[in-house]
Design an enzyme around this catalytic site. Structure first.
Site, short mmCIF file in Angstrom:
data_model
loop_
_atom_site.label_atom_id
_atom_site.label_comp_id
_atom_site.label_asym_id
_atom_site.label_seq_id
_atom_site.Cartn_x
_atom_site.Cartn_y
_atom_site.Cartn_z
N GLY A 1 15.12 31.01 35.54
CA GLY A 1 15.89 32.17 35.09
C GLY A 1 16.15 33.03 36.33
CD GLN B 1 16.67 25.18 30.64
OE1 GLN B 1 17.14 24.31 29.91
NE2 GLN B 1 16.94 25.22 31.93
CG ASP C 1 21.73 30.96 36.78
OD1 ASP C 1 22.04 30.71 35.60
OD2 ASP C 1 20.56 30.93 37.21
#
Ligand code: MRU
Length: 368
Positions: A59, A205, A246
């Site tokens: 993350g 995830q 991201d």
């Protein structure tokens, strides 16, 4: 420091996803969740690099904080050879920075702490300065999460059904999370939301981590296969998509977990708003557009195997891009801790970055 304090599958999670404790980085090993809650204590920066590369911590904001703490560990180690202190620190920092390439938070955090290094200052003073800055990065992320979550949740309408991908919650950040932070705030505000969580092949995830967090917070949801998203939209089951990021380029293009681009195209086709939630530390004004974002390619074995068990015939070639880029034109809004950016993003993001910088400076001057 606030603790995650979540309970799932009968397990109380009493530590943060990342913290500094007793001269070491402490983190939850995300490769063994949800079946096992394993806390790692890493006292060597090389172990932190390995943990980031192996996605024991993952993350964007969480690996940013981990990178900053890794530099602090490297500085402490370098104190044993004062003559080469700065040089060893720079070498370590460049290895930490390269542990994963796409999430800009890692490079941003390493650069931010390394900006405090200068040759003329006593190494012990520098080492302490770096650790304090790493703490500030972690605390700022926690605060950004909370603000962003509140700002986003305010715009969610009662009863919305919201689709998300990957894990963007407590585990991916230093506090409540980004996209999942918004979901949590909306749920806590009594908006009666329902979540569809994509399982997020190949690392899962969504099924391993997001399902664990949503269960812990009592947020109603269904886990879905990644391929089911379009069909749910076609049936009118989805009111909004919210993902994390991201890296957000200066023009609003967004790199996020592989499959995000597919969701954005589907959302546009079905006339569904597509939101990205990200702190300003994920906005990279130095990357002009998505074309310049490095996309991490991981071991094909993550696709052909699951936890060591083959799920494809031996010898199967596989592609494993970990991220994709969603063009700005498919994004309805980018929710940050300084406000919501809307198109045209080059202007709105620049405005928020300038405002966000002023906000941070005012807060640190106020607390000085
Ligand atoms: O490969 P991962 O699990 O590190 O990818 C994470 C994501 O894509 C998240 O959406 C992103 O980092 C935002 S986390 C708040």
């Amino acid at each position: 420091m606030r603790r995650a304090g979540v309970r799932s599958a009968g397990v109380e999670m009493t530590v943060r996803s990342i913290a500094w404790q007793d001269d070491a980085v402490q983190l939850l090993d995300q490769t063994v969740l949800p079946h096992e809650v394993r806390v790692l204590r890493l006292g060597d920066w090389r172990q932190v690099v390995d943990a980031i590369a192996a996605m024991r911590i993952r993350g964007a904001p969480a690996i940013g904080a981990a990178g900053a703490y890794a530099v602090a560990l490297a500085a402490r180690e370098a104190l044993s050879q004062p003559d080469s202190f700065v040089q060893s620190l720079r070498e370590a920092a460049s290895r930490i920075r390269a542990a994963r390439p796409t999430a800009v938070n890692l490079a941003w955090a390493v650069d931010r702490v390394m900006a405090l290094v200068d040759e003329g200052t006593n190494p012990a003073v520098v080492a302490d300065r770096l650790l304090q800055e790493a703490h500030r990065i972690a605390e700022e992320d926690a605060e950004a999460n909370r603000r962003l979550a509140a700002i986003g949740a305010e715009r969610i309408r009662r009863g919305e059904r919201i689709l998300t991908i990957c894990n963007t919650g407590t585990l991916a950040t230093v506090d409540v999370g980004t996209a999942i932070g918004i979901l949590r705030s909306a749920h806590e505000a009594g908006k009666g939301i329902h979540v569809f969580a994509c399982e997020t092949r190949p690392f899962l995830q969504g099924s391993r981590l997001t399902a664990w967090e949503l269960l812990a917070h009592g947020i109603p949801f269904h886990l879905i296969t990644d391929g089911a998203a379009g069909w749910l939209m076609a049936r009118g089951f989805v009111d909004r998509v919210i993902t994390g990021a991201d890296r957000v380029a200066a023009n609003g293009d967004v790199a996020n977990k592989i499959g995000t681009y597919t969701l954005a195209v589907l959302a546009r086709h079905h006339g569904i708003p597509f939101w990205v939630a990200a702190p300003l530390s994920t906005v990279d004004p130095h990357t002009r557009s998505g074309e310049a974002i490095p996309i991490e390619e991981r071991d094909p074995k993550e696709v052909t195997h699951f936890h060591g068990t083959p799920v494809a015939p031996e010898g199967t070639p596989a592609l494993n891009y970990a991220f994709d880029v969603t063009p700005a034109e498919l994004i309805s809004a980018i929710v940050t801790e300084a406000g919501i950016a809307e198109p045209p993003y080059d202007r709105s993001l620049r405005g928020l970055l300038e405002g966000g910088g002023r906000l941070r400076r005012a807060r640190s001057e106020g607390s000085a």
